[in-house]
Design a protein around this motif. Structure first.
Motif, PDB file in Angstrom:
ATOM      1  N   GLN A   1     -12.472   4.927 -19.324  1.00 31.61           N
ATOM      2  CA  GLN A   1     -12.751   6.017 -20.261  1.00 31.61           C
ATOM      3  C   GLN A   1     -12.466   7.352 -19.589  1.00 31.61           C
ATOM      4  OE1 GLN A   1     -14.134   5.870 -23.738  1.00 31.61           O
ATOM      5  NE2 GLN A   1     -13.073   7.825 -23.424  1.00 31.61           N
ATOM      6  N   THR A   2     -11.564   8.146 -20.178  1.00 35.80           N
ATOM      7  CA  THR A   2     -11.249   9.474 -19.661  1.00 35.80           C
ATOM      8  C   THR A   2     -11.749  10.521 -20.660  1.00 35.80           C
ATOM      9  OG1 THR A   2      -9.049   9.499 -20.667  1.00 35.80           O
ATOM     10  CG2 THR A   2      -9.241   8.549 -18.465  1.00 35.80           C
ATOM     11  N   ASN A   3     -11.328  11.761 -20.476  1.00 32.11           N
ATOM     12  CA  ASN A   3     -11.828  12.844 -21.327  1.00 32.11           C
ATOM     13  C   ASN A   3     -11.504  12.641 -22.800  1.00 32.11           C
ATOM     14  OD1 ASN A   3     -12.892  14.153 -19.122  1.00 32.11           O
ATOM     15  ND2 ASN A   3     -11.121  15.491 -18.826  1.00 32.11           N
ATOM     16  N   ASP A   4     -10.324  12.103 -23.085  1.00 35.57           N
ATOM     17  CA  ASP A   4      -9.903  12.027 -24.484  1.00 35.57           C
ATOM     18  C   ASP A   4      -9.272  10.696 -24.865  1.00 35.57           C
ATOM     19  OD1 ASP A   4      -7.615  12.290 -23.035  1.00 35.57           O
ATOM     20  OD2 ASP A   4      -6.898  14.112 -24.002  1.00 35.57           O
TER      21      ASP A   4
ATOM     22  N   ILE B   1      -6.437  12.356 -16.355  1.00 34.86           N
ATOM     23  CA  ILE B   1      -7.634  13.086 -16.776  1.00 34.86           C
ATOM     24  C   ILE B   1      -7.651  13.262 -18.288  1.00 34.86           C
ATOM     25  CG2 ILE B   1      -8.875  15.265 -16.579  1.00 34.86           C
ATOM     26  CD1 ILE B   1      -7.751  15.542 -13.762  1.00 34.86           C
ATOM     27  N   ASN B   2      -6.491  13.537 -18.839  1.00 37.38           N
ATOM     28  CA  ASN B   2      -6.341  13.652 -20.285  1.00 37.38           C
ATOM     29  C   ASN B   2      -4.951  13.145 -20.663  1.00 37.38           C
ATOM     30  OD1 ASN B   2      -4.553  15.962 -19.800  1.00 37.38           O
ATOM     31  ND2 ASN B   2      -6.455  17.095 -19.390  1.00 37.38           N
TER      32      ASN B   2
END
Length: 342
Positions: free
Chosen positions: A119-122, A199-200
């Motif tokens: 699971q990342t930021n988006d 990261i995204n």
């Protein structure tokens, strides 16, 4: 430390284990390596009332809960080294009291052996590892495995777009999830690789080799409490050596070797028990034990948790004040649970 063993029942060639909640109750899952054998789920509040996840399956090395989705998980099925062509696949399960476990095949990927979810930021990403790309027979290792990635769609009925992240990995067997970054570590005859998720969505995946050599499994834990995680390894493929390496300036130097004769070491993990970092591992053939390694007063201590059990895979689950080691004891054909108390 007091450890109590509970033999949950017989399961031929017990191979894989997972812990997750079903309707708010913790369950321990165990699946077989062999074709045509079941997967069971045991509720912690009544270990005698097991649920049948599937009656006839097998080839299950990995099972992982789907984050933020109640009663849902993914699993590998039909991974068999001795079969060619491979029909290994990723499968989606949903549980309810009314229907039990409902299974949907998501996709086939030859010799799919390990996977995880990041699971990342988006986005939620799926990462898959094949142990080989294809095989003429069980002992054929001329075709290297690969690492694949895909964004996991919100609707799992939609098609997956798998992309090759890294290829050329012979005997691409080992994997552990990282505790310090969003990603994990993969181990093969080509060394140990650190994978970092983007990261995204506008960022890229990163793959970095951190150690050369032939490795079957790796795991990480700050066993000497210096603030930097040590790496433990099984070497080579299904190997006869277990070592610990200390990271100094991104160079891993050997500081420990498992002192007992062994063969077919298969599982290793880094964890923390009662504020003490440690490693837990299992061996399937010679001295097929479940063991723990700690470091105290600058000396390594090896503790045999269970003898002759032959774990193929094990994990640790923390539930309130309880600690459970759930172990797929392959040599004994047992689903086993170890309750750990201080």
């Amino acid at each position: 430390m007091e450890i109590t063993k509970i033999n949950l029942g017989e399961l031929y060639r017990c191979y894989s284990t997972m812990a997750m909640e079903l309707d708010g109750v913790l369950h321990f899952f165990y699946a077989s390596e062999e074709k045509g054998y079941p997967c069971y789920a045991f509720p912690v509040n009544d270990l005698n009332s097991r649920k049948v996840v599937w009656e006839k399956g097998g080839g299950t090395m990995s099972m992982i809960p789907l984050p933020d989705r109640e009663n849902e998980f993914l699993a590998i099925m039909d991974f068999y080294l001795k079969e060619t062509p491979s029909v290994s696949k990723l499968v989606w399960f949903k549980y309810s009291d009314e229907d039990g476990f409902v299974q949907k095949d998501l996709f086939y990927l030859p010799y799919l052996h390990r996977f995880d979810l990041y699971q990342t930021n988006d986005a939620l990403y799926l990462i898959c590892a094949t142990i080989a790309e294809l095989k003429e027979h069980k002992e054929d290792w001329t075709y290297p495995g690969k690492i694949y990635v895909s964004e996991l769609p919100n609707d799992l009925n939609q098609p997956f777009e798998l992309k090759i992240l890294k290829g050329g990995l012979f005997r691409n067997h080992g994997y552990c999830r990282s505790k310090t970054h969003v990603g994990g570590y993969f181990a093969s005859d080509n060394g140990v690789y650190k994978v970092t998720a983007p990261i995204n969505k506008s960022s890229d995946w990163n793959v970095e080799q951190i150690k050369e050599g032939q490795f079957s499994e790796v795991a990480f834990s700050d066993i000497n409490h210096d603030g930097i995680q040590e790496m433990i390894s099984i070497e080579p493929f299904h190997g006869n050596s277990i070592k610990i390496y200390q990271n100094k300036d991104n160079i891993f130097n050997e500081i420990y070797s498992y002192p007992y004769e062994l063969d077919f070491a298969h599982t290793i993990l880094g964890t923390t028990l009662f504020n003490k970092d440690c490693f837990i591992g299992g061996i399937r053939r010679v001295n097929p034990d479940l063991f723990m390694i700690t470091q105290e007063n600058n000396e390594f201590k090896t503790t045999i948790i269970d003898q002759g059990c032959g774990p193929a895979n094990c994990n640790v689950y923390f539930d309130n004040n309880n600690i459970y080691i759930h172990s797929a004891n392959h040599t004994q054909n047992h689903a086993a649970l170890y309750v750990v108390k201080e």
